[in-house]
Design an enzyme around this catalytic site. Structure first.
Site, PDB file in Angstrom:
ATOM      1  CD  GLU A 132      -4.974   0.688   7.648  1.00  0.00           C
ATOM      2  OE1 GLU A 132      -5.618   2.059   8.375  1.00  0.00           O
ATOM      3  OE2 GLU A 132      -3.432   0.743   8.037  1.00  0.00           O
ATOM      4  CD  GLU A 172       1.297  11.367  19.153  1.00  0.00           C
ATOM      5  OE1 GLU A 172       1.506  10.364  18.725  1.00  0.00           O
ATOM      6  OE2 GLU A 172       1.777  11.165  20.415  1.00  0.00           O
ATOM      7  CB  SER A 209       3.691   6.964   4.325  1.00  0.00           C
ATOM      8  OG  SER A 209       1.930   6.893   4.837  1.00  0.00           O
ATOM      9  CD  GLN A 236      -2.195   0.867   2.832  1.00  0.00           C
ATOM     10  OE1 GLN A 236      -3.393  -0.812   3.306  1.00  0.00           O
ATOM     11  NE2 GLN A 236      -2.248   1.362   4.024  1.00  0.00           N
TER      12      GLN A 236
END
Lengths: 371, 415
Positions: B254, B383, B139, B136
């Site tokens: 996911e 976060e 990023s 995938q």
């Protein structure tokens, strides 16, 4: 798998929420904290709704439902911070008589407890951390001598279930608190919405509950059951504290923005949600064990207890933090939750005792529990 | 409130159990049981990869692969609860399939939702059978948590697109046959609006994969470089400019992996604490000074387990898994790191040893200590997960986004 309350149980919870929203708003908790004294009218209202007799058999004046219904309602009592002796009278005293009392004792007391006409309490502590070996209160020849403190709801209760020495072992006995030889003194505490007392027994008449010398084992059973029910009060309180913090974060503006848009605040609230969610799931496990009489109850109860205690304290203290300076004022309700979180953390024995129970249970059986 | 199977679930469980008992590669059990909690057998180990492919093929031939996929694409058309029952029964053998998770769990469903019928027929069955591994490619060095800030460009050239740029943190790219690739096709519009998704053959000219040596000394992640890579327009997934929505399909899938459950490491810790000596002689687990920590971690582990069961109950009633499932990785990631650090501390000076033959707990905790920082970052940092809970569960305002309505090529990149 059905790891949730049934629709009927959820409806029961909703009914309790509606009732308490109308009859037990924060002003009523405030009145109790500011010295209004025991709210007998509210107690009678709760009794009339049938909430006290949920898990008491119909033949003894209860609704004859199960522990799951009682768990569901307990959550709402915790959410509302109800200033009522339900923990003492129902989760402990009524359970003691229901489980260990003779037929006569059940006939005599369960209908009165279910109706709220009699308030019960459990007197075990003697001024310091409780241990099996160091109790001094003694029962012999139908008489009780010794001092118990603090006794939750001991200031208003009519009867007490007392853990006492009988010879060289421990027994549970029932005492009428209006009898001669009983003196009680209300005590100042962290959470005045629930009274505490010192009770001195000087030759007070008492009757045994269950077998002689079985007191400690019975006491542990009662604690385990009450721990599950109390865990529901704690998650109710934790959820409400989280909601209060969330609502305030949406309403309060600073630096030209809602404070809930700052990550420092968002993440604090997210962490509160996490601890409350884990505690709720553990409490459901406890409810399952309680309602099915599973042999896992001691472990499930300790798990629920430790998790709920941590979550309620975590949410209550951070609710104040989200509110900033306002959170520390008497006029806001935040401190009610902080008080109750700490009071419930110590009711039934403090966190180290429950942590000890949990780990010793896990290491003894070494059951696979982990996700 | 009960843990019992329905009669249908019980029958399915019995069938799954019998098949696994008869077919699972039991010779691998010691390796699979002994690996560090929460970590997979490294894909780079050739033997394990061959074993993984063999197990996947066997499962697929017998109808136990990609349970929730339609049968025509190599799946079984199973219910979510059947999938969970299968996962429970497969147990440690499921580790063998970790290599395929990104393909089967995320890329496959994305192709299924947005690809052409011809692509689906061609790509999905070999993916289900473990013949192909997928990656995938989302990023980038400047676009991790801020995924829509990616810079890899795709420019239309006739019936093809020409891609230049690079991706990073791409798990398994070095062993993948295919991948899905999110690109920027229009930098003159706001960042979420100018993206387009493709599937690509990783053997195409113009793709270079460079494994990244990670902090724990292994290389599961990669950098992927594109130099004038040509992709036929027929390999586009979804409309031009709709890549953000397509990527959401991937990301939502996911979340569907709930129920498989992430380890917190509490179970190995308890096992270790029962056997290891404590600071005052006796067993470690009996030392009063550590009971509070053990109790806290025990409630986190069981809390996650039962939160998973509540989610499954909701799933079995037809509810969709929601953002509340973000707590799984958030809690497991931080807990496993804390547990690993605690466990090596208990080993004294020997806690630094990483040789499984010499480390007190077979180096399980040392391995996790060095891997767990990645767990707290990959697939959404702690976060980001807290933001998801705060915004989408609790309803708090979104973060201030000064780039929201700015054309991508006008967004400042340096202070």
């Amino acid at each position: 798998m059905q790891f949730d309350f049934s629709e009927q149980q959820q409806e029961f919870r909703q009914e309790a929420r509606r009732f308490l929203a109308a009859e037990c708003p924060p002003e009523r908790v405030r009145k109790a904290i500011e010295g209004g004294g025991f709210d007998r009218a509210l107690w009678q209202g709760v009794a009339e709704m049938g909430f006290l007799g949920i898990a008491i058999p119909e033949e003894h004046g209860g609704l004859g439902l199960g522990y799951l219904e009682l768990c569901a309602v307990a959550e709402e009592f915790g959410r509302a911070l109800a200033p009522l002796p339900i923990l003492s009278s129902i989760y402990l005293a009524a359970e003691a008589i229901k489980s260990f009392g003779t037929a006569e004792q059940q006939v005599a007391w369960l209908p009165r407890l279910a109706a709220g006409a009699t308030i019960g309490c459990l007197a075990a502590a003697e001024g310091e951390r409780l241990s099996e070996r160091h109790l001094r209160t003694a029962f012999a020849n139908g008489r009780l001598d010794g001092t118990k403190a603090p006794v939750l709801d001991g200031d208003i209760a009519d009867i007490a279930i007392v853990l006492a020495k009988e010879g060289d072992a421990l027994s549970l006995v029932r005492v009428d608190l209006a009898a001669d030889g009983v003196t009680r003194t209300p005590l100042d505490t962290l959470d005045p919405s629930r009274g505490q007392a010192e009770i001195v027994f000087a030759g007070a008449p008492a009757e045994r509950l269950g077998e002689r010398g079985e007191g400690w084992a019975m006491f542990q059973t009662l604690l385990d059951r009450a721990a599950v029910l109390t865990a529901f009060e704690q998650i109710g309180g934790a959820d409400r504290a989280l909601e209060m913090g969330r609502d305030y974060a949406l309403e309060r503006m600073a630096f030209g923005r809602q404070i809930g848009s700052f990550q420092a605040i968002k993440h604090m609230l997210a962490d509160m949600y996490v601890s409350a969610t884990l505690a709720r799931s553990n409490a459901y496990y406890g409810a399952w064990a309680l309602s099915t009489g599973a042999s896992e109850l001691p472990q499930a109860a300790a798990t629920a207890r430790v998790s709920a205690t941590n979550a309620f304290r975590h949410c209550a203290k951070n609710n104040i933090q989200v509110h900033g300076g306002m959170g520390f004022t008497w006029q806001m309700d935040c401190h009610f939750f902080y008080r109750r979180a700490n009071q419930l953390a110590l009711a039934l024995g403090g966190p180290p005792d429950w942590e000890e129970k949990l780990v010793s249970r896990l290491s003894a059986v070494n059951m696979p529990i982990a996700a | 409130m009960n843990f019992d199977d329905t009669p249908e679930e019980a029958a399915f469980r019995a069938e799954a159990r019998a098949w696994i008992e008869a077919n699972a590669p039991s010779h691998l059990l010691p390796i699979l049981s002994g690996s560090g909690f929460g970590t997979s057998a490294e894909a780079g180990e050739i033997d394990m990869l061959a074993e993984a492919k063999a197990w996947q093929k066997k499962k697929c031939d017998a109808g136990w692969a990609c349970l929730h996929w339609p049968q025509e694409y190599g799946g079984r058309g199973a219910t979510p609860m059947q999938r969970v029952v299968w996962n429970q029964e497969e147990g440690v053998y499921a580790q063998l399939s970790f290599t395929f998770i990104i393909g089967q769990g995320m890329c496959g469903p994305t192709v299924m939702a947005w690809g052409s019928e011809e692509d689906k027929q061609r790509l999905l069955p070999p993916l289900a059978a473990g013949e192909d591994i997928w990656c995938q490619m989302f990023s980038e060095p400047a676009a991790g948590s801020d995924l829509a800030g990616l810079r890899t460009r795709a420019v239309k050239d006739g019936d093809e697109w020409i891609v230049n740029g690079s991706k990073i943190w791409t798990s398994g790219a070095h062993i993948s046959q295919y991948g899905i690739l999110l690109t920027r096709t229009d930098p003159s519009v706001a960042k979420h609006k100018g993206l387009t998704m493709f599937w690509v053959d990783m053997r195409s000219p113009g793709i270079e994969v460079r494994p990244i040596l990670q902090a724990h000394g292994q290389s599961g992640f990669n950098e992927v470089f594109f130099t004038d890579l040509r992709i036929p327009d027929s390999q586009r997934l979804g409309e031009v400019g709709n890549g953000w929505n397509v990527s959401l399909t991937t990301l939502m899938n996911e979340r569907l992996s709930i129920g498989s459950g992430m380890s917190t490491g509490f179970e190995p810790l308890l096992d270790y604490a029962i056997r290891a000596p404590g600071p005052s002689g006796g067993r470690l687990v009996d030392d009063p000074s550590i009971r509070s920590k053990l109790a806290d971690w025990a409630t986190k582990a069981s809390g996650l387990k039962y939160t998973g069961m509540r989610a499954l109950t909701a799933l079995s009633k037809g509810e969709q898994p929601g953002p509340e499932n973000s707590i799984g990785k958030l809690v497991a990631g931080t807990t496993m790191q804390d547990i690993a650090m605690f466990a090596i501390d208990q080993q004294g000076e020997a806690g630094v040893l990483t040789d499984p033959q010499r480390a007190a707990a077979a180096a399980r905790f040392q391995q996790v200590l060095m891997r767990s920082p990645a767990t707290r970052i990959e697939g959404g940092t702690d976060e980001i997960l807290r933001n998801i809970i705060a915004e989408r569960v609790l309803g708090l305002p979104g973060d201030v986004r000064v780039d929201k309505n700015v054309a991508f090529d006008k967004i400042p990149t340096r202070a």
